[in-house]
Design a protein around this motif. Sequence first.
Motif, PDB file in Angstrom:
ATOM      1  N   ILE A  13       0.852  -1.197   0.000  1.00 56.03           N
ATOM      2  CA  ILE A  13       0.000   0.000   0.000  1.00 56.03           C
ATOM      3  C   ILE A  13       0.883   1.240   0.000  1.00 56.03           C
ATOM      4  O   ILE A  13       1.773   1.376   0.845  1.00 56.03           O
ATOM      5  N   LEU A  14       0.621   2.135  -0.947  1.00 58.95           N
ATOM      6  CA  LEU A  14       1.269   3.437  -0.984  1.00 58.95           C
ATOM      7  C   LEU A  14       0.256   4.439  -0.424  1.00 58.95           C
ATOM      8  O   LEU A  14      -0.722   4.799  -1.087  1.00 58.95           O
ATOM      9  N   ARG A  64      -2.849  -6.199   5.018  1.00 56.67           N
ATOM     10  CA  ARG A  64      -2.246  -6.891   6.164  1.00 56.67           C
ATOM     11  C   ARG A  64      -0.778  -6.503   6.307  1.00 56.67           C
ATOM     12  O   ARG A  64      -0.290  -6.207   7.400  1.00 56.67           O
ATOM     13  N   GLU A  65      -0.055  -6.504   5.208  1.00 51.21           N
ATOM     14  CA  GLU A  65       1.370  -6.203   5.259  1.00 51.21           C
ATOM     15  C   GLU A  65       1.631  -4.752   5.674  1.00 51.21           C
ATOM     16  O   GLU A  65       2.578  -4.473   6.398  1.00 51.21           O
ATOM     17  N   PHE A  66       0.781  -3.830   5.223  1.00 47.67           N
ATOM     18  CA  PHE A  66       0.912  -2.442   5.651  1.00 47.67           C
ATOM     19  C   PHE A  66       0.786  -2.361   7.171  1.00 47.67           C
ATOM     20  O   PHE A  66       1.590  -1.703   7.837  1.00 47.67           O
ATOM     21  N   ALA A  67      -0.220  -3.058   7.713  1.00 49.12           N
ATOM     22  CA  ALA A  67      -0.428  -3.055   9.165  1.00 49.12           C
ATOM     23  C   ALA A  67       0.760  -3.665   9.899  1.00 49.12           C
ATOM     24  O   ALA A  67       1.200  -3.150  10.928  1.00 49.12           O
ATOM     25  N   GLU A  68       1.317  -4.756   9.377  1.00 54.63           N
ATOM     26  CA  GLU A  68       2.466  -5.393  10.015  1.00 54.63           C
ATOM     27  C   GLU A  68       3.693  -4.485   9.995  1.00 54.63           C
ATOM     28  O   GLU A  68       4.480  -4.474  10.938  1.00 54.63           O
ATOM     29  N   GLU A  69       3.864  -3.725   8.923  1.00 54.49           N
ATOM     30  CA  GLU A  69       5.081  -2.935   8.773  1.00 54.49           C
ATOM     31  C   GLU A  69       4.985  -1.541   9.370  1.00 54.49           C
ATOM     32  O   GLU A  69       6.011  -0.906   9.593  1.00 54.49           O
ATOM     33  N   THR A  70       3.756  -1.062   9.626  1.00 54.76           N
ATOM     34  CA  THR A  70       3.609   0.284  10.202  1.00 54.76           C
ATOM     35  C   THR A  70       2.968   0.267  11.582  1.00 54.76           C
ATOM     36  O   THR A  70       3.015   1.270  12.285  1.00 54.76           O
ATOM     37  N   GLY A  71       2.343  -0.849  11.942  1.00 50.70           N
ATOM     38  CA  GLY A  71       1.624  -0.918  13.214  1.00 50.70           C
ATOM     39  C   GLY A  71       0.266  -0.252  13.160  1.00 50.70           C
ATOM     40  O   GLY A  71      -0.378  -0.071  14.197  1.00 50.70           O
ATOM     41  N   ALA A 107       4.642   4.884  14.300  1.00 46.04           N
ATOM     42  CA  ALA A 107       4.735   3.643  13.532  1.00 46.04           C
ATOM     43  C   ALA A 107       5.690   2.665  14.205  1.00 46.04           C
ATOM     44  O   ALA A 107       6.681   3.062  14.824  1.00 46.04           O
ATOM     45  N   PHE A 108       5.373   1.390  14.083  1.00 47.21           N
ATOM     46  CA  PHE A 108       6.262   0.330  14.574  1.00 47.21           C
ATOM     47  C   PHE A 108       6.056  -0.903  13.709  1.00 47.21           C
ATOM     48  O   PHE A 108       4.987  -1.106  13.140  1.00 47.21           O
TER      49      PHE A 108
END
Length: 163
Positions: A13-14, A64-71, A107-108
Motif C-alpha cells: 500500500i502506498l 495486512r502487510e501495511f499493518a504489520e510494517e507500520t503498526g 509507527a512500529f
Amino acid sequence: MPTDKSGRTSAGILLWRRRAGALEVLLAHQGGPLWAKKDHGHWTVPKGEVEAGEAADLLAVARREFAEETGHAVPDGPAIPLGEIRQKSGKRVLAWALEGDLDPAAAFSNTYDMEWPPRSGRIQSFPEIDRVEWFGLDEAAERLKAAQVPFLERLEAALAPQP
C-alpha cells in the motif's frame, strides 16, 4: 549480490496525502544492520510477500502487510490500483494507493531474527521496517528503489484532473 526472488510476489500500500496542496507519500526504510547506512534508492512501499493460497485477494494481503510494517491499519476508502513492477531481484510487486494520514513517530514494525554479526553464532531481532516518512514526489523518487518509482508516476496520473 542480489538474491534471486523470481517467482515471489509481494503486495503493498502506498499511502498518500496532500499537504499545502502538494502530494506526499509514505515510504518505509528497511530495518536491520544491512540497511542501516543505506538511504537514497533503498526505501520501499510498505509491502510483504504473498503466501500460498492468498493470490485470490492481493489487496487484502497488501492491507495486512501495511499493518504489520507500520503498526497501523490501512484507512478505509477506495484503493487506486497502481499495477505491478518487477524488482532487480526478480520479485513481482503489486501496489495500491489509499489516501490517509499516519504519524511516523507512532509507527512500529514486526521483527525478524538473523545471525549478527555474521558467523558469530548470536541471533538478534531487528525490525523489518526501522522508520517510515512522508516525502513529496520528487524526494520520494530519489529515496525509493528505482523499480518502484513507476508507482509514484501512476499515482500522480490517477490523481490528475481529468479533462
